[in-house]
Design an enzyme around this catalytic site. Sequence first.
Site, short mmCIF file in Angstrom:
data_model
loop_
_atom_site.label_atom_id
_atom_site.label_comp_id
_atom_site.label_asym_id
_atom_site.label_seq_id
_atom_site.Cartn_x
_atom_site.Cartn_y
_atom_site.Cartn_z
N LEU A 205 -38.05 53.07 5.86
CA LEU A 205 -38.04 51.84 5.08
C LEU A 205 -38.53 52.06 3.65
CD1 LEU A 205 -39.46 49.30 7.68
CD2 LEU A 205 -37.14 50.18 7.43
N ASN B 271 -42.73 58.14 14.40
CA ASN B 271 -44.10 58.62 14.16
C ASN B 271 -45.09 57.50 13.89
OD1 ASN B 271 -42.87 58.02 11.71
ND2 ASN B 271 -43.97 59.61 10.60
N GLU B 272 -44.75 56.28 14.25
CA GLU B 272 -45.58 55.12 13.89
C GLU B 272 -47.01 55.21 14.39
OE1 GLU B 272 -41.42 53.61 13.27
OE2 GLU B 272 -42.43 55.00 14.63
#
Length: 276
Positions: A84, A152-153
């Site tokens: 994003l 990978n949050e």
Amino acid sequence: MTILKTLIAGGQICLKRFYATSPKFIEVTQDNGIEIISMARKPVNCLNTELLNELKLLISEAQNNRSKGIILTSSLPTVFSAGLDIMELFTTDKGKLIDFWRTLQDTWLTVYSSAIPIAAAINGSSPAGGCLFAMSTEYRVMVEGKHVIGLNETQLGMVAPKWFKDVYISLLGYRQAELALLKGAMFKPEKALQLGLIDELAKDKADAIEKCKNYILSFDNIPGLGRTITKVDLRNDLIQWLKENKKADTDNFVNYVQSPKVQDGLKLYVEYLKKK
């Protein structure tokens, strides 16, 4: 700062064109009836509203034009998509945030429910949102190398939305997806292949595109209607869930991003980028 990282977080070509709505954000070529859609937003294909809208439009057009299929890739040499766009998030304008997230939802639905075959030629790193779009195609070919892919949050203090996680689970299986999500793991191509996150390895981008073409052309003798109905049926639970919960999902996103802590962090990161 860690919170922010995840938010940013063969044949003859017969036609090439750029769309004026967002110049050079996406390049399209046609090859043997297949649309090759290449994200081209430098430096790292951050996903902003304009790129997402154009991607949604192009996939819809390919379906309406009865293309044989779609290959999603990147025109950049070392990245598929970094995820994003931070500048879409650094705002106190609630309407802008709502528009961005709804555009992301709608574009994902368009990719995930595409009626024609769609494959990803992953020619570089693909974290977070980049991973989402790659794994939401039907078939993924990744170029060998040092680049990585994954959601990978949690590694960075975030939680991936349900529609990110459920696609991950559908590919890796529940246990492997659980471990990967808990650790926020990023995988090199060979490990991604072993886990089922991708379907094939390629030596370079041209090889990846060729293998994606072979996947799409393998349906030449399969009746399209039966194929499409089967695909939609397989993916329908998550498609319907998001359609029915778009507002709640959007509200969760907007409330989080508009929190003073996140906006202050975004400001610091933007200032850091300006000094580079």
